[in-house]
Design an enzyme around this catalytic site. Structure first.
Site, PDB file in Angstrom:
ATOM      1  N   ARG A   1      42.957  35.660  29.664  1.00  0.00           N
ATOM      2  CA  ARG A   1      43.138  34.421  30.433  1.00  0.00           C
ATOM      3  C   ARG A   1      41.876  34.015  31.177  1.00  0.00           C
ATOM      4  O   ARG A   1      41.689  32.832  31.470  1.00  0.00           O
ATOM      5  CB  ARG A   1      44.362  34.533  31.340  1.00  0.00           C
ATOM      6  CG  ARG A   1      45.672  34.487  30.536  1.00  0.00           C
ATOM      7  CD  ARG A   1      46.880  34.688  31.414  1.00  0.00           C
ATOM      8  NE  ARG A   1      46.986  36.019  31.948  1.00  0.00           N
ATOM      9  CZ  ARG A   1      47.511  37.071  31.294  1.00  0.00           C
ATOM     10  NH1 ARG A   1      48.023  36.903  30.080  1.00  0.00           N
ATOM     11  NH2 ARG A   1      47.555  38.256  31.845  1.00  0.00           N
TER      12      ARG A   1
ATOM     13  N   GLU B   1      48.196  47.384  36.255  1.00  0.00           N
ATOM     14  CA  GLU B   1      49.482  47.368  36.967  1.00  0.00           C
ATOM     15  C   GLU B   1      50.557  47.892  36.013  1.00  0.00           C
ATOM     16  O   GLU B   1      51.476  48.585  36.417  1.00  0.00           O
ATOM     17  CB  GLU B   1      49.805  45.945  37.439  1.00  0.00           C
ATOM     18  CG  GLU B   1      51.040  45.863  38.323  1.00  0.00           C
ATOM     19  CD  GLU B   1      51.414  44.439  38.695  1.00  0.00           C
ATOM     20  OE1 GLU B   1      50.733  43.505  38.258  1.00  0.00           O
ATOM     21  OE2 GLU B   1      52.428  44.288  39.398  1.00  0.00           O
TER      22      GLU B   1
HETATM   23  P1  AMP Z   1      44.880  44.666  37.604  1.00  0.00           P
HETATM   24  O1  AMP Z   1      43.898  45.414  36.774  1.00  0.00           O
HETATM   25  O2  AMP Z   1      46.044  45.485  38.033  1.00  0.00           O
HETATM   26  O3  AMP Z   1      44.193  43.964  38.778  1.00  0.00           O
HETATM   27  O4  AMP Z   1      45.510  43.536  36.682  1.00  0.00           O
HETATM   28  C1  AMP Z   1      44.826  42.350  36.435  1.00  0.00           C
HETATM   29  C2  AMP Z   1      44.931  41.918  34.999  1.00  0.00           C
HETATM   30  O5  AMP Z   1      46.262  42.061  34.504  1.00  0.00           O
HETATM   31  C3  AMP Z   1      44.562  40.461  34.876  1.00  0.00           C
HETATM   32  O6  AMP Z   1      43.821  40.305  33.682  1.00  0.00           O
HETATM   33  C4  AMP Z   1      45.885  39.750  34.812  1.00  0.00           C
HETATM   34  O7  AMP Z   1      45.850  38.727  33.856  1.00  0.00           O
HETATM   35  C5  AMP Z   1      46.906  40.822  34.425  1.00  0.00           C
HETATM   36  N1  AMP Z   1      48.041  40.897  35.345  1.00  0.00           N
HETATM   37  C6  AMP Z   1      48.364  41.966  36.128  1.00  0.00           C
HETATM   38  N2  AMP Z   1      49.467  41.748  36.848  1.00  0.00           N
HETATM   39  C7  AMP Z   1      49.857  40.498  36.537  1.00  0.00           C
HETATM   40  C8  AMP Z   1      50.940  39.663  36.981  1.00  0.00           C
HETATM   41  N3  AMP Z   1      51.846  40.087  37.888  1.00  0.00           N
HETATM   42  N4  AMP Z   1      51.035  38.407  36.470  1.00  0.00           N
HETATM   43  C9  AMP Z   1      50.118  37.971  35.565  1.00  0.00           C
HETATM   44  N5  AMP Z   1      49.093  38.703  35.114  1.00  0.00           N
HETATM   45  C10 AMP Z   1      48.949  39.955  35.583  1.00  0.00           C
END
Ligand code: AMP
Length: 179
Positions: free
Chosen positions: A65, A102
């Site tokens: 994205r 996550e």
């Molecule tokens: P993180 O590494 O945990 O900060 O996750 C960020 C990445 O995962 C980004 O590329 C987001 O597009 C995706 N992502 C994680 N959690 C979500 C969420 N709740 N909604 C949408 N995209 C998420």
């Protein structure tokens, strides 16, 4: 910096999808914002205003994205775009970093020599949650000899700690919306 109340229309263009891609995750879907010409322009305007003019050579865009915003933002900043991708997608030799998500775990790769050493690099993604993805991208940029200017996101989920993780490393970040 844009006042948060100016960005209220953007919030109405983010769709929340419960239990995607796994039970318990509230997925913040930016596709309605991307599909709305005024909303997209407003988001790009706000991101552009948050960045000092002529301070960025390269926008490092995180798959997938981040890609959707990177070309337009880079063009406004007078910068180029470097894709940071999931494993096995880039055709040339790569640098890679493993990281926790996550939901699940993954690896990010960038082409060796994607930008000149010393380039001023801004990292861009749609959302920061735990910060694993952003930190991995920051590490890649620094390993490649880039000067990390900062991070920009449409959305921060501060309760998950990612933006605090960036701050603890001394990396500047800004998101348009918080949930
Ligand atoms: P993180 O590494 O945990 O900060 O996750 C960020 C990445 O995962 C980004 O590329 C987001 O597009 C995706 N992502 C994680 N959690 C979500 C969420 N709740 N909604 C949408 N995209 C998420």
């Amino acid at each position: 910096m844009t006042h948060p109340s100016d960005l209220a229309p953007l919030r109405s263009l983010i769709r929340t999808i419960p239990d995607f891609p796994e039970p318990g995750i509230k997925f913040r879907d930016i596709t309605p914002l991307l599909a709305d010409a005024r909303g997209l322009t407003q988001a790009l305007d706000a991101l552009e205003r948050s960045i000092e003019p002529a301070s960025v050579d390269i926008v490092a865009a995180i798959e997938a994205r981040g890609f959707l915003l990177a070309g337009a933002l880079a063009q406004r900043l007078g910068a180029g775009v470097v894709p940071v991708r999931k494993p096995g997608k880039l055709p040339g030799p790569t640098l890679g970093v493993d990281y926790a998500l996550e939901y699940g775990s993954d690896r990010l790769e960038m082409h060796v020599g994607a930008f000149a050493s010393g380039s001023r690099v801004l990292v861009l993604d749609d959302l920061i949650a735990t910060g694993g993805t952003a930190v991995a991208c920051g590490e890649l940029v620094e390993r490649a000899g880039g000067q990390l200017i900062g991070f920009r996101f449409l959305i921060d989920l501060p309760a998950l700690g990612g933006s605090a993780l960036l701050a603890a490393r001394g990396w500047g970040s800004h998101a348009l919306l918080r949930y």
